[in-house]
Write a protein that holds these residues in place. Sequence first.
Motif, short mmCIF file in Angstrom:
data_model
loop_
_atom_site.label_atom_id
_atom_site.label_comp_id
_atom_site.label_asym_id
_atom_site.label_seq_id
_atom_site.Cartn_x
_atom_site.Cartn_y
_atom_site.Cartn_z
N LEU A 207 36.57 -30.48 33.96
CA LEU A 207 35.78 -29.63 32.95
C LEU A 207 34.95 -28.60 33.55
O LEU A 207 34.77 -27.45 33.47
CB LEU A 207 34.98 -30.22 32.18
CG LEU A 207 35.66 -31.07 31.21
CD1 LEU A 207 34.65 -31.81 30.39
CD2 LEU A 207 36.76 -30.32 30.26
N GLN A 208 34.53 -28.77 34.99
CA GLN A 208 33.83 -27.87 35.89
C GLN A 208 34.46 -27.15 36.97
O GLN A 208 33.85 -26.39 37.63
CB GLN A 208 32.54 -28.84 36.70
CG GLN A 208 31.57 -29.34 35.45
CD GLN A 208 30.74 -30.59 36.26
OE1 GLN A 208 30.88 -30.61 37.38
NE2 GLN A 208 30.02 -31.24 35.36
N GLU A 210 38.39 -25.27 38.16
CA GLU A 210 39.02 -23.90 37.77
C GLU A 210 39.42 -23.80 36.64
O GLU A 210 39.23 -24.58 35.59
CB GLU A 210 40.69 -24.40 38.53
CG GLU A 210 41.47 -25.35 37.83
CD GLU A 210 42.86 -25.66 38.29
OE1 GLU A 210 43.75 -24.39 38.12
OE2 GLU A 210 42.81 -26.59 38.72
N ARG A 211 39.56 -22.42 36.26
CA ARG A 211 39.57 -21.80 35.17
C ARG A 211 40.95 -21.10 34.85
O ARG A 211 41.47 -20.85 35.68
CB ARG A 211 38.65 -20.75 34.76
CG ARG A 211 37.09 -21.15 35.11
CD ARG A 211 36.63 -22.20 34.31
NE ARG A 211 36.29 -21.65 32.83
CZ ARG A 211 35.72 -22.73 31.82
NH1 ARG A 211 35.50 -23.79 32.11
NH2 ARG A 211 35.91 -21.98 30.60
N SER A 212 41.55 -21.39 33.73
CA SER A 212 42.92 -21.00 33.36
C SER A 212 42.69 -19.96 31.87
O SER A 212 42.64 -20.82 30.94
CB SER A 212 44.02 -21.83 33.31
OG SER A 212 45.08 -21.27 32.77
N ALA A 213 42.69 -18.86 31.90
CA ALA A 213 42.43 -17.95 30.71
C ALA A 213 43.69 -18.48 29.59
O ALA A 213 43.36 -18.45 28.64
CB ALA A 213 42.48 -16.44 31.04
N GLU A 216 43.16 -21.71 28.19
CA GLU A 216 42.06 -21.96 27.41
C GLU A 216 42.35 -21.19 26.06
O GLU A 216 42.03 -21.54 25.18
CB GLU A 216 40.85 -21.31 28.02
CG GLU A 216 40.27 -21.91 29.14
CD GLU A 216 39.15 -21.34 29.83
OE1 GLU A 216 38.66 -20.22 29.23
OE2 GLU A 216 38.91 -21.78 31.02
N GLU A 217 43.25 -20.26 26.19
CA GLU A 217 43.37 -19.32 24.89
C GLU A 217 44.36 -20.32 23.84
O GLU A 217 44.20 -20.15 22.80
CB GLU A 217 44.20 -18.12 25.07
CG GLU A 217 44.54 -17.14 24.15
CD GLU A 217 43.29 -16.95 23.11
OE1 GLU A 217 43.56 -16.78 21.87
OE2 GLU A 217 42.10 -16.68 23.51
N ARG A 220 42.40 -22.91 22.29
CA ARG A 220 41.55 -22.47 21.44
C ARG A 220 42.31 -21.89 19.97
O ARG A 220 41.82 -22.18 18.99
CB ARG A 220 40.69 -21.15 22.07
CG ARG A 220 39.65 -20.74 21.11
CD ARG A 220 38.63 -19.60 21.99
NE ARG A 220 38.08 -20.22 23.24
CZ ARG A 220 38.48 -20.07 24.36
NH1 ARG A 220 39.20 -19.00 24.76
NH2 ARG A 220 37.81 -20.41 25.41
N ASN A 247 37.48 -30.08 25.02
CA ASN A 247 37.25 -30.23 26.30
C ASN A 247 38.60 -31.41 26.77
O ASN A 247 38.72 -31.35 28.03
CB ASN A 247 35.94 -31.13 26.19
CG ASN A 247 34.55 -30.26 26.37
OD1 ASN A 247 34.81 -28.88 26.36
ND2 ASN A 247 33.94 -30.77 25.83
N LEU A 250 41.72 -29.39 27.71
CA LEU A 250 41.41 -28.43 28.73
C LEU A 250 41.60 -29.26 29.98
O LEU A 250 42.07 -28.99 30.92
CB LEU A 250 40.14 -27.72 28.75
CG LEU A 250 39.92 -26.73 29.57
CD1 LEU A 250 40.84 -25.43 29.75
CD2 LEU A 250 38.36 -26.26 29.80
N HIS A 254 44.24 -29.25 33.12
CA HIS A 254 43.98 -29.04 34.45
C HIS A 254 44.53 -30.26 35.30
O HIS A 254 44.97 -30.05 36.57
CB HIS A 254 42.50 -28.86 34.80
CG HIS A 254 41.86 -27.47 34.24
ND1 HIS A 254 42.56 -26.28 34.35
CD2 HIS A 254 40.66 -27.10 33.49
CE1 HIS A 254 41.79 -25.47 34.03
NE2 HIS A 254 40.94 -25.95 33.35
#
Length: 445
Positions: A207-208, A210-213, A216-217, A220, A247, A250, A254
């Motif tokens: 959760l803390q 890498e990010r992936s737009a 996440e979209e 969401r 969470n 997500l 990852h």
Amino acid sequence: MGGLCGSVQLSMNFLQSSVETDRQTSPVGGRRVPQITSQAPCLDLQQDAREKPMLRARRVHNSPASLAVDAGSAVPTISRHGLQAPATGNDIRVRGRHCPHGPGLVEWAVQPMAPWRRIDPYGFERPEDFDYAAYEEFFSTYLVILTRRAIKWSKLLKGGGGVQRSMTVKRYIRKGVPLEHRARVWMGVSGAQAQMDRNPGYYQRLLQGERSASLEEAIRTDMSRTFPDNVRFRKDAEPCLQGPLYNVLLAYGHHNHGVGYCQGMNFIAGYLILVTKSEEEAFWLLDALVGRILPADYYSPSMLGLKTDQEVLGELVRLKLPAVAALMDGHGVLWTLVASRWFICLFVDVLPVETVLRVWDCLFSEGSKILFRVALTLLKHHQASILEATSIPDLCEKFKEITRGHFVTECHSFMQRIFSEPGSLSRASIARLRERCRARLLAQG
């Protein structure tokens, strides 16, 4: 049930098969009401709760015991550690306290819920046409079974520790896991607990990290579509389960880049959260399902594993229910059209909640062949009705109808049938069919 706060009195002797009570009376609502005599160690909900005073449970040996009621299914269970928190379930509210009349006694009051109550123990709104009378009739019988199973599970799991696979555990699981033990049992038999123990802090790091737009979209976007009929997943709920659900999905995206996120996983993760009440445990159970219990690429972009299992179901129907197969072929109906949701959601939002959870008990224990047992049982039991279909729309409607009604609501008898009606269904035969169907799909491109 009426609005008057009635209560139930029943003497329960867990060491004997019958219960003896006298004809003493107790004031309820300003009148005198006789006690109830029952021949089974259970809460008798068939009679109007307004006619019953206080439930009194007796354990006849020297060590004190208490009676707890499971929040999801109102299961009385024995515990040496005092009473569990008061719980609500299945249109009754249960309160418990130590009885002052002697050691080992516990008093329970069962109060009828308001007749307009339409939220089930898991937070789902019941439909307008919900048959409360039929459900009460079923549950009053099922509660006997739940009581007996809960006592056996409490004895089996006493002392703590992990749940190990064994023939005894397999037999117990087939007969139902009480909600209070369900997360622990699932975690143990699926290997999820072992994975979590070997990877401390891994979930939080996901959760803390890498990010992936795009990931996440995608997640969401599905939040508002996930269980709109469940009050616990609404934005105004306190706490709202959309956050934990987001969470878990997500973190899994990852964790497994080959899958990322696929529609259908949101419903599965949602059920896992409702049962475990733990993000981390829900994550590891999702990993057990997608990574080990279900075939590879069930939720990959190609969904080849899912398509393969739909083809396998078609082959099994040709073998075991040839008349149904002939009807489907005659109308040119693919199994993808009528059964894809069964597999992609693992029967979530297809069968009643408690029935799905009973299916998942066995899914975590025995693997994905359980999905075929459920599907074949539905088809075989309703074969005569299905064969009445005269068009494709008619067929589709028949397939909706077979997932409703008493047959699937009465989860205990339904689970007994899935191990008898389909006949032999070995892992080896399923593996061969999967290999053959997968090769055929790959050849078709």
